[in-house]
Each structure stands twice: as structure tokens, then as C-alpha cells.
Design an enzyme around this catalytic site. Structure first.
Site, PDB file in Angstrom:
ATOM      1  N   ALA A  24      44.139  88.720 -11.255  1.00 13.08           N
ATOM      2  CA  ALA A  24      44.010  88.490 -12.319  1.00 13.08           C
ATOM      3  C   ALA A  24      45.060  88.374 -12.784  1.00 13.08           C
ATOM      4  CB  ALA A  24      43.234  89.920 -13.771  1.00 13.08           C
ATOM      5  N   GLY A  28      42.361  86.008 -17.001  1.00 11.58           N
ATOM      6  CA  GLY A  28      41.054  85.138 -16.834  1.00 11.58           C
ATOM      7  C   GLY A  28      41.050  85.859 -15.209  1.00 11.58           C
ATOM      8  N   ASP A 136      57.706  86.294 -18.960  1.00 17.55           N
ATOM      9  CA  ASP A 136      57.046  86.983 -18.268  1.00 17.55           C
ATOM     10  C   ASP A 136      57.176  87.429 -17.263  1.00 17.55           C
ATOM     11  OD1 ASP A 136      55.160  90.020 -18.474  1.00 17.55           O
ATOM     12  OD2 ASP A 136      53.697  88.919 -17.938  1.00 17.55           O
TER      13      ASP A 136
END
EC number: 2.7.11.1
Length: 821
Positions: A24, A28, A136
Site C-alpha cells: 500500500a 492506494g 517521506d
């Protein structure tokens, strides 16, 4: 919904054949697919789009992938929009993420970490030179190809820096990897691409230690610590294991002041990354990941081997015939009981027990922690029951990524020091309503979700329920002649098979009994640890166990699957030992909760007003408060009160009040004789800190309570030597119920049923009506000694012969009421 740019409206199924779900991303699910044009593998992220959805972040991800072509960035193939489904097609990295890899192999070697850092820095340097920030970076977002190439992935929260926007001002990222200037974005005034350099430094520690720094803390508390001016950059825990080059590299990457932090280009010139680092370093790592027998030895194995000599299976003795039953067993089938009352402060364990609905943003207050909360919610826009997820692989990104959130400030943090604690007057549990400016304290990942708890519960395979039959329950024997020295017991329903199990914690270990297969009459060992306490939350079994008494968390479905596989391929040595030896600690099915060594007792409580679930742990010199964090399915440390409890092994009962985020801890209660007299609670207000000089009546003196149970939001049962008082949270008798229930024996344990209170003593039990104090049930058997092993959801009872206390015991469960599950 605005149209996406650079997206094809053709049917993607004409080109891509989906093979399997592999993980994931931020928005999505990700699938492994085959490109029918080139016959090569591809990774396809599929996002469901609803009318009104904000697609700006998706557009940003597509744009960055399309514009940033680099050997260390996943290659972009194309995007398609068809039937409200957006397909983003990228290069497939067959090696998986580094997070998946170190789960299988254990910590990476230093040169392997250096290789990863060098390749990731190359990708970051390219991104930053294009005016883009990843925001991230972490092990889950660094992918490997089968050739050992490192690729930056998941650009779902990436941003762009332009000439007019020199700094980003949105709160975004994953908490443990987040740079201090991002955590304190309002006070710091923004951040730039150097936040990626910090995140890479944290990732380097993650690869060497299997988790980022502060990982044992609740993410909200970790963010608060990082945003403080006194925060010190983390370091590697073991100084001697790593070279000075590695330590110095981390010192530079984790420079707190972003103005002094080096760029990705500069770190590429550091000796740590300029040394000889061939791709073979990572191909060897991939080979190791594919061979689990090369995994590392867990240092916790010794804790798991305390009773390996005790049998792995225990068979029940033949059941007695009708003429050989004990007097109490005959009475068990003649006396009917109501169902146990569900406490409002019990955690909600099953999907059908709660229906999650997102509340509007207007219900969020303006604190930074709640902006974090909002972002966590946006990370998982669809909340699905566990039964829907059980057939899918675990997501690659186990730690939720925080994205879009308001630009809000950080509230003042209260000190948890006992010196600054405010005292709470004995006998009163005050709960003033929170003022309009009062910030909420550390909401969980579901804190803004509302529960609807009145849904019909699903059936399970176990002892047969008789729904909607009033007073139709009785005690049924489930095991005859148990040799274990049992301390605690709970029941649990397997989320896949729906079989109901009895789980017992004993001196000899943790054992299970399938209540759906009582004809087998066999207990099976699950864990070889001495266990003195058990509790089950969301398919996670908590136990107080081990040689040095820690709180452990056990993944029950995982342990059952492990045991099933062992039964299919039996080994000549104890399988529960060898399995633990080949699984790294980070990926182990049984893990210690940090900082709980020497724990004396524990309690679990849910705040029904907020949905937060807490774990209280009493240690000899401190009290720990942990909070359940749903994305990680674990308890994380919230507060550590260094002041010792008045009696660490004495009463420890959490009480939940309206308007209070944290529970208050009742450590004693006393009540003068007389049904109309007020009960005085002795409580420790955790939001203000412990009150070390509180006066607690010595246990055992007249008027000292033995047990306190909060059964609903404003009803408390207080058990004394020969009576039970029913009062509100202020200690006043309740008008709707009998103020006092009296018994003619010394009470050992009380359990609240739907319309009565069941009091247990050494040779039996007696129930009294909550309304009239009349006797509703009574069983007495002087030939047996009874003990309640567990009363959470189901009442589990043990009996042994009075004339032979060392004999094997019989086990019973109250059954026949509407299933607790």
C-alpha cells in the site's frame, strides 16, 4: 472533481495485467502487474476517486514521477483514469522495500547501510536540484531491484520549492523520521529540502537498529519532544559496534539546525559514502532475505524458554458420569445466571463491536497534535473491518504517513513530574468540563472517530450461545484435571476460523483450548513463559510474564498460524524454540513492551468518551501510562510517572471521567458502615501527575475496599469484606439501584451480571439483585475451593478439592447467554 493532467483515459487493462497485491502507498493499494506491450513487470498503484476528492496531491505525485527521471528514482510509465479508478504505473522493484528486507534479515551491516545512503543521496540530490522535496524518506519507501539498485519511491506527499516559495509551511511526513523544523513548523517558520537529509539519517539508524529512534513512544509524544528547544539529535545506541565514519556521517545528517545541516550533494563527499561500495553488498542482502535460516538470533529467546520441559499438549481426563459429579457441578446445571455485563470502559476488540464514522473537521481543536491527528485520518480515508483485510498481504508501509494538515501551533505540554503535580482530594473524582481553549491530550489515531456500539455481534464457533434467553446461562466444564498452576485466563475468537479459544496463563506457560473442539479435550502450549496476567486487545494478547517479569505483546493470529505450520512439518526439537531463533526481534510474534521490567500489575481501560485505550503498568518505583496506537497495533508509552505508587502491589483501578482524556487511578477506597454512607475514593489524577503524599488506608482494616469496578460512565461497584456498595463517581449511593448488597461470607471476587452482582468466595458463589438485594443465585460446595481466573467478557472459574489443594483442577466457563463475541 477537476481533471488530472497527463493522464490517459484509455482502459489500462488493455496494457497491464494485474498479478497480485504487494502493498500500500500513501493513497492506494499497489499491485504487481505485467506490461503486455513490453512483457516486463510493473508496479501499479490504484486509487479510488470519489466526487469532491482533493486530487492535488495525486497530481503532484504524477508530475514529480514524470519529471524526475533518475537511476535512483522509480521510473514512471504512465497514468490512466478509468471508472473512477486512477492507475499510476511505475517500474517494478522486485527486491521489495528495505523495511521488508530487514524484517527478514535483521540489522544491515554498516557497508550495506553506507551503500543505501549513497544511492539514496544520489536520488535526493537530483530531486533537490529540480526544486522538489520528497518529505517521506524511510525504509518502507526505499525499494530495491533484484540487481541491488536503490530507488526512491512513494511521492504521495512530495512538494515543490519555487522561487516564490522558498520554504514549505505544511505539516507533513512520518512522525519518527520527521525533522525538528517540520515538527515545529509554525515556530520555525517553514523548512526546505534539508528535511530529507534528516530523514535519511534517521533511516540509517533504522536500518542498523531495526527501528527509528523514539519508536517506543506514541508518535504524538515523539513529535512534542522533537519540537522542543531542548531536543537533542539521536545517535546510534551501540557506540562500539559502528565506525567513527558512520557516527560522524549521522552527526552531520542529524544536525538540528537546518541552516548548518549539509546538503545531499555535500554528504555524497563524506568518507562514509565515498568508500568502495559494490552492488554485491545488496545482492547478498537479498539472498539472505530469501533464506530465513540466515536470520539473526533474537536476544529475547532466553525469556521464551523458561518451561520447555513441560508438555506441549495436555489432555483432559475422562469426564465424570452423572453419579460422579461434584455437588457444585450438579448445581451448575440447575442454577441459571444472567450474562456478564459489558463494562463501558472495556476495549472494543471486534470489528462488529464498533462502526467507525469520520466526524467533521469542525470538531477538531486548533492544536498541532490534532493537526497531526487530522493528517493521520487522511492517511486512511477508508476504514475496513479486520475480516476484509485478513486475506490481503500486510501493507509495505506499516507506519502511517502524515500528509496535508493545517498550519497550527503546538500547545503547552504539562509536566509529568511528581513535584509539580496537583493533589486531588480523597473521596472526590472531579471532572470539570474542558474549557474552550483547553487542548485535547494526545488523541489516538481514531480519536475523532465515533463508535456506534449497538450492532448485532457475529456468531462464533465455540460454546453454544442461546441469544435473547433471559437468565439462561450456566457454568459448563471445559477441562477436567488440569495440571497447570493457572494465574489468569481469557477467551478469544480467531478472526479467520471464528473458533473460540480459552487462553490460560500459568507457571508452565501460556496454553490454549479450542472450545469448538471440546471432544478433543486438548490444551496446546502457545508460549513457554511463566505468565501471571493476561488481557486481549484487537487480537493482541498482553501478558505479564518472563523470568524478569515484563509486559509482552503476542500476535495471536500469527502465533496460531506458526503453530499450524509446525504441526504440518514436525521437527525433532521443540518447535517453539527454533522458530523464535530464526525470526529477528523486530519481526517476532512475541515482543516485550519497553521499560516494563519488574512490572507488578497491569490494567487496561478504554475512555468511552474519546475511544482512547490505555494500559497502566505499576512498577516498584514508577507508574507507566501507555496508549493503544491503531496503525501499529501496539501500546506506546505516553507518560512515565517517576513517583512510586503508595502501594505498587495494592489496588490499581483506572476510573474514567467525562471531560478527562486520561484515566484517574484509584489506589484505595474506604466506606463507613451503613448503606447510605459515602464511599471515599483515593485517586491519582494522571493529567496533573501523581500525588506522592496521598494517604491510603492500610489494606485489611475495617472499611477498606478490596475491589473497585467501574461498570458504566457513572456507576462503580465497591467490594468490601462482606458487602458491595453501588455508588457514582463521587462515591454517593445511586438512587436507581440498591445502595448496598450484603453477603454472609468473606468476598474474594465480584462480577457484575446484567441484573445482579455475583460474589465468589472460597466454597461457592452467590448472586444478589442490583435492584432489591434479593438472592438470585447461590451455589455452595464445601468439598471444592473455587477461584475466578478471568471475568473479562466471559467468567472463567477453577475448582480444586478442598482436602487436596495440590490436586489437578477443573475449569468452567459461564455459557448459554448471548455470546460475548
Amino acid at each position: 472533481m477537476a481533471l488530472l493532467r497527463d493522464v490517459s483515459l484509455q482502459d489500462p487493462r488493455d496494457r497491464f495485467e494485474l498479478l497480485q497485491r504487494v502493498g500500500a502507498g500513501t493513497y492506494g493499494d499497489v499491485y504487481k502487474a505485467r506490461d503486455t506491450v513490453t512483457s516486463e513487470l510493473a508496479a501499479v498503484k490504484i486509487v479510488k476517486l470519489d466526487p469532491g476528492d482533493d486530487i492535488s496531491s495525486l497530481q503532484q505525485e504524477i508530475t514529480i514521477l514524470r519529471e524526475c527521471r533518475h537511476p535512483n528514482v522509480v521510473a514512471y510509465i504512465g497514468s490512466y483514469l478509468r471508472n473512477d479508478r486512477l492507475w499510476i504505473c511505475m517500474e517494478f522493484c522486485g527486491g521489495g522495500s528495505l523495511q521488508e528486507i530487514y524484517h527478514a534479515t535483521g540489522p544491515l551491516e554498516e557497508r550495506q547501510i553506507a551503500y543505501v545512503c549513497r544511492e539514496a543521496l544520489k536520488g535526493l540530490h537530483h530531486l533537490h536540484s529540480q526544486g522538489k522535496i520528497h518529505r517521506d524518506i524511510k525504509g518502507a519507501n526505499l525499494l530495491l531491484t533484484l540487481q541491488g539498485d536503490v530507488k526512491l519511491a512513494d511521492f504521495g506527499v512530495s512538494g515543490e520549492l519555487t522561487a516564490s516559495v522558498a520554504k514549505r509551511r505544511s505539516f507533513i511526513g512520518t512522525p519518527y523520521w520527521m525533522a525538528p523544523e517540520v515538527a515545529a513548523v509554525e515556530r520555525k517558520g517553514g523548512y526546505n529540502e534539508l528535511c530529507d537529509v534528516w530523514a535519511l539519517g534517521i533511516t540509517a539508524i533504522e536500518l542498523g537498529e531495526l527501528q527509528p529512534p523514539l519508536f517506543h513512544l506514541h508518535p504524538m509524544r515523539a513529535l512534542m519532544l522533537m519540537s522542543k528547544s531542548s531536543f537533542q539529535p539521536p545517535k546510534l545506541r551501540d557506540k562500539t559496534r559502528w565506525t567513527q565514519n558512520f557516527h560522524h556521517f549521522l552527526k552531520l545528517a542529524l544536525t538540528k539546525n537546518p541552516k548548518k545541516r549539509p546538503t545531499a550533494e555535500r554528504l555524497l563527499q563524506h568518507p562514509f559514502t565515498t568508500q568502495h561500495l559494490p552492488p554485491a553488498l545488496l545482492t547478498q542482502l537479498l539472498d539472505k532475505a530469501s533464506d530465513p535460516h540466515l536470520g539473526t538470533l533474537s536476544p529475547e529467546d532466553s525469556e521464551l524458554e523458561t518451561h520447555d520441559m513441560f508438555p506441549d499438549t495436555i489432555h483432559s481426563r475422562s469426564h465424570h458420569g452423572p453419579a460422579e459429579r461434584t455437588p457444585s457441578e450438579i448445581q451448575f446445571h440447575q442454577v441459571k445466571f444472567g450474562a456478564p455485563r459489558r463494562k463501558e470502559t472495556d476495549p472494543l476488540n471486534e470489528p462488529w463491536e464498533e462502526e467507525w464514522t469520520l466526524l467533521g473537521k469542525e470538531e477538531l481543536s486548533g492544536s498541532l497534535l490534532q493537526s497531526v491527528q487530522e493528517a493521520l485520518e487522511e492517511r486512511s480515508l477508508t476504514i475496513r473491518p479486520a475480516l476484509e483485510l485478513q486475506e490481503l498481504d500486510s501493507p509495505d508501509d506499516a507506519i502511517g504517513t502524515i500528509k496535508r494538515a493545517p498550519f497550527l501551533g503546538l500547545p503547552h505540554t504539562e509536566s509529568t513530574s511528581g513535584d509539580n503535580a496537583q493533589s486531588c482530594s480523597p473521596g472526590t473524582l472531579s471532572a470539570p468540563p474542558a474549557g474552550p481553549g483547553s487542548p485535547a491530550l494526545l488523541p489516538t489515531a481514531w480519536a475523532t472517530l465515533k463508535q456506534q456500539e449497538d450492532r448485532e455481534r457475529s456468531s462464533c464457533h465455540g460454546l453454544p450461545p442461546t441469544p435473547k434467553v433471559h437468565m439462561g446461562a450456566c457454568f459448563s466444564k471445559v477441562f477436567n484435571g488440569c495440571p497447570l498452576q493457572i494465574h489468569a485466563a481469557v477467551t478469544w475468537v480467531h478472526p479467520v476460523t471464528r473458533d473460540q479459544f480459552l487462553v490460560v496463563g500459568a507457571e508452565e506457560g501460556i496454553y490454549t483450548l479450542n472450545l469448538h473442539e471440546l471432544h478433543e479435550d486438548t490444551m496446546e502450549k502457545l508460549i513457554s513463559q511463566r505468565c501471571s496476567w493476561l488481557y486481549c486487545v484487537n487480537n493482541v494478547l498482553l501478558s505479564l510474564s518472563g523470568k524478569s517479569t515484563h509486559i509482552w505483546a503476542h500476535d495471536l493470529p500469527g502465533l496460531f498460524e506458526q503453530r499450524r505450520l509446525q504441526h504440518q512439518a514436525p521437527l525433532s526439537i521443540p518447535t517453539n524454540r527454533i522458530t523464535q531463533r530464526i525470526i529477528p526481534r523486530r519481526f517476532a510474534l512475541s515482543t516485550k513492551i519497553p521499560d516494563t521490567k519488574g512490572c507488578l500489575q497491569c490494567r487496561v481501560v478504554r475512555n468511552p468518551y474519546t475511544g482512547s485505550t490505555f494500559l497502566l503498568a505499576a512498577l516498584p518505583a514508577s507508574l507507566l501510562l501507555l496508549q493503544w496506537y491503531e496503525p501499529l497495533q501496539k501500546f506506546l508509552l505516553l507518560k512515565n510517572f517517576s513517583s512510586p505508587l503508595p502501594s505498587p502491589a495494592g489496588m490499581l483501578e483506572p476510573l474514567v471521567l467525562d471531560g478527562k482524556e486520561l484515566p484517574q487511578v484509584c489506589v484505595g477506597a474506604e466506606g463507613p458502615e451503613g448503606p447510605g454512607c459515602r464511599v471515599l475514593f483515593h485517586v491519582l489524577p494522571l493529567e496533573a501527575g501523581l500525588t506522592p503524599d496521598i494517604l491510603i488506608p492500610p489494606e485489611g482494616i475495617p472499611g477498606s475496599a478490596q475491589q473497585v469496578i467501574q461498570v458504566d460512565r457513572d456507576t462503580v461497584l465497591v467490594s468490601f469484606e462482606r458487602c458491595v456498595r453501588i455508588v457514582n463517581l463521587q462515591g454517593e449511593p445511586t438512587a436507581a439501584l440498591a445502595p448496598e448488597l450484603t453477603f454472609d461470607f468473606t468476598i474474594e471476587t465480584v462480577v457484575c451480571l446484567q441484573d445482579s452482582v455475583l460474589a465468589f468466595w472460597s466454597h461457592g458463589m452467590q448472586g444478589r439483585s442490583l435492584d432489591t438485594n434479593e438472592v438470585t443465585q447461590e451455589i455452595t460446595d464445601e468439598t471444592r475451593i473455587f477461584r475466578v481466573l478471568g471475568a473479562h467478557r466471559d467468567i472463567i472459574l477453577e475448582s480444586i478439592p478442598t482436602d487436596n489443594p495440590g490436586a489437578h483442577s477443573n475449569l468452567y466457563i459461564l455459557t448459554g447467554h448471548q455470546s460475548s463475541y
